[in-house]
Motif scaffolding. Structure first.
Motif, PDB file in Angstrom:
ATOM      1  N   ASP A 120       0.831  -1.199   0.000  1.00 14.04           N
ATOM      2  CA  ASP A 120       0.000   0.000   0.000  1.00 14.04           C
ATOM      3  C   ASP A 120       0.872   1.258   0.000  1.00 14.04           C
ATOM      4  OD1 ASP A 120      -2.060  -1.705   0.120  1.00 14.04           O
ATOM      5  OD2 ASP A 120      -2.738  -1.159   2.133  1.00 14.04           O
ATOM      6  N   MET A 121       0.332   2.319  -0.550  1.00 11.70           N
ATOM      7  CA  MET A 121       1.048   3.600  -0.590  1.00 11.70           C
ATOM      8  C   MET A 121       0.102   4.719  -0.170  1.00 11.70           C
ATOM      9  SD  MET A 121       2.757   3.124  -4.331  1.00 11.70           S
ATOM     10  CE  MET A 121       2.477   1.493  -4.975  1.00 11.70           C
ATOM     11  N   SER A 122       0.688   5.888   0.135  1.00 16.12           N
ATOM     12  CA  SER A 122      -0.126   7.049   0.475  1.00 16.12           C
ATOM     13  C   SER A 122       0.637   8.299   0.050  1.00 16.12           C
ATOM     14  CB  SER A 122      -0.380   7.071   1.988  1.00 16.12           C
ATOM     15  OG  SER A 122      -0.854   8.338   2.368  1.00 16.12           O
ATOM     16  N   PHE A 123      -0.036   9.186  -0.653  1.00 11.43           N
ATOM     17  CA  PHE A 123       0.640  10.411  -1.112  1.00 11.43           C
ATOM     18  C   PHE A 123      -0.053  11.686  -0.657  1.00 11.43           C
ATOM     19  CE2 PHE A 123       1.930   7.166  -4.228  1.00 11.43           C
ATOM     20  CZ  PHE A 123       3.305   7.296  -4.146  1.00 11.43           C
ATOM     21  N   SER A 124      -1.190  11.550   0.057  1.00 11.69           N
ATOM     22  CA  SER A 124      -1.944  12.781   0.350  1.00 11.69           C
ATOM     23  C   SER A 124      -1.221  13.671   1.362  1.00 11.69           C
ATOM     24  CB  SER A 124      -3.357  12.443   0.818  1.00 11.69           C
ATOM     25  OG  SER A 124      -3.294  11.764   2.045  1.00 11.69           O
ATOM     26  N   GLY A 125      -0.388  13.058   2.227  1.00 13.15           N
ATOM     27  CA  GLY A 125       0.328  13.846   3.235  1.00 13.15           C
ATOM     28  C   GLY A 125       1.354  14.788   2.616  1.00 13.15           C
ATOM     29  N   LEU A 126       1.794  14.450   1.426  1.00  8.81           N
ATOM     30  CA  LEU A 126       2.847  15.230   0.784  1.00  8.81           C
ATOM     31  C   LEU A 126       2.390  16.655   0.464  1.00  8.81           C
ATOM     32  CD1 LEU A 126       5.751  14.758  -0.063  1.00  8.81           C
ATOM     33  CD2 LEU A 126       4.935  13.959  -2.274  1.00  8.81           C
ATOM     34  N   LYS A 127       1.151  16.776   0.013  1.00  9.84           N
ATOM     35  CA  LYS A 127       0.688  18.125  -0.330  1.00  9.84           C
ATOM     36  C   LYS A 127       0.535  18.984   0.935  1.00  9.84           C
ATOM     37  CE  LYS A 127      -4.249  17.097  -0.821  1.00  9.84           C
ATOM     38  NZ  LYS A 127      -4.396  15.642  -0.819  1.00  9.84           N
ATOM     39  N   THR A 128       0.152  18.353   2.067  1.00 13.04           N
ATOM     40  CA  THR A 128       0.066  19.100   3.318  1.00 13.04           C
ATOM     41  C   THR A 128       1.464  19.540   3.755  1.00 13.04           C
ATOM     42  OG1 THR A 128      -1.655  17.518   3.865  1.00 13.04           O
ATOM     43  CG2 THR A 128      -0.968  18.996   5.638  1.00 13.04           C
ATOM     44  N   ALA A 129       2.439  18.633   3.612  1.00 11.36           N
ATOM     45  CA  ALA A 129       3.819  18.970   4.004  1.00 11.36           C
ATOM     46  C   ALA A 129       4.347  20.130   3.149  1.00 11.36           C
ATOM     47  CB  ALA A 129       4.710  17.735   3.847  1.00 11.36           C
TER      48      ALA A 129
END
Ligand code: KG4
Ligand code: ZN
Length: 350
Positions: free
Chosen positions: A223-232
């Motif tokens: 599994d992967m997750s990329f949504s945190g990157l835009k917040t960072a």
């Protein structure tokens, strides 16, 4: 066998004619990208309207370029989903009409499966570019499909047998490029802009790129997750406002790219170690990313992985009708035109 491919899932209107699944006779792509650059992203109604304007000229152009007329085509392949419903409908209804009028078989193609077939193209001459690829992927294969709306890892036992084995839980990798580019004031689509800005930074610096988190990189699954990157990135851009010394935009772009690339590679390597495929394939618009391709090859070599690594020519990675026609050749299952409908929510396994 000559297949006319038609692709209208998003902001590209594309048609192509492919002989026996691997030889490109012609390919035409009209894009409404300039319109979407002005709005910083795609407005679905505008994209659909442009599809209507472009579809017939694009089909005529591709037939003329191949010096063929519609009667000489053996079958029609069309993207039936996933994508923007208004855009999809234009291609699907045009293809169905052609199939009915000409009495030709029609094959519906899942856009995500289609992307994979950019790896199977063997020869083309396009835009003064001549290309041959003798290296057709062997099965079983693991494929990472990275597009603007999807990030999926699949195990491909054969052309017919594709199993989803992992992917993003939230944003797609392409979406992460597009959204962070917007936060940085870089033009749409974000992937090429981030990549260009990152290259400028990498040309003058050898700093390790580790500012941003790599969510789920260490998790024991695919599994992967990329949504945190835009917040960072948002927090970093806000936090720097009014400060004298700032991390440059080009460095932030390089950091974003590296974080996305690291997650994609790490999960792909885990999939290769778990499934022991003969081939590993990259597919989708993000597969055009130079850093992803280069770092992937480095990691494959460093890990002594005995897998053949395939990446389509960048011109074949982003949306076109070549891979749609090729996919239809290798999975030739014509369907009565009345039974074909556009499905915006289609997944890789549906
Ligand atoms: O596959 P695609 O053309 O369309 C979809 O099916 O979504 O992928 C478009 C995505 C966009 O998010 C775009 O930013 C990304 O592919 N992309 C790239 C590059 N070229 C396109 N991402 C990273 N690096 C690139 N060079
Ligand atoms: Zn696509």
């Amino acid at each position: 066998m000559f297949i006319l491919g038609i692709e209208t899932s998003c902001d590209e209107t594309a048609a192509a004619i492919i002989e026996d699944g691997q030889k490109i006779l012609s390919s035409s792509v009209a894009t409404s990208l300039d319109m979407h650059k002005k709005t910083g992203g795609i407005i679905p109604e505008n994209a659909a309207r442009e599809q209507i304007v472009s579809i017939l000229p694009v089909i005529s152009h591709t037939l003329n370029s191949a010096s063929l007329d519609l009667k000489q085509i053996d079958a029609i392949a069309v993207t039936c989903g996933p994508g923007l419903i208004g855009s999809l409908l234009v291609g699907v209804e045009t293809a169905k009409t052609l199939s009915y009028i000409l009495n030709k078989p029609i094959v519906p193609v899942n856009h995500l499966v289609g992307h994979i077939y950019a790896n199977f193209v063997r020869e083309f001459t396009m835009h003064n570019l001549q290309f041959t690829n003798e290296n057709t992927p062997e099965f079983p294969a693991v494929v990472l499909i990275v597009s603007g709306g999807h990030t999926d890892l699949v195990y491909m036992e054969s052309h017919q047998k594709i199993t989803w084995i992992g992917g993003t839980r939230d944003d797609a990798a392409g979406e992460a490029f597009d959204k962070t580019a917007r936060l940085l004031g870089l033009p749409y689509p974000g992937g090429p802009s981030i990549s260009a800005a990152a290259e400028k930074f990498l040309a003058i610096s050898h700093k390790p790129l580790s500012i941003f988190p790599r969510p789920m990189m260490g998790s024991n699954d695919l599994d992967m997750s990329f949504s945190g990157l835009k917040t960072a990135v948002f927090n970093m851009v806000k936090g720097q406002e009014g400060k004298k010394t700032k991390i440059s935009k080009n460095q932030i772009a390089a950091e974003v790219q590296e974080a996305i690339v690291d997650v994609l590679i790490s999960k792909s390597i885990s999939a290769i170690k778990k499934y022991h495929p003969k081939s590993f394939l990259l597919a989708g618009g993000v597969a055009a990313n130079k850093r992803l391709k280069e770092k992937f090859q480095e990691v494959v070599d460093a890990n002594y992985l005995s897998v053949s690594f395939h990446v389509p020519h960048p011109i074949l990675c982003t949306d076109n009708a070549i891979f749609i026609a090729s996919s239809a050749f290798f999975n030739y299952h014509p369907v009565p035109w009345k039974d074909i409908s556009a499905n915006a929510e289609l997944t890789i396994s549906s």
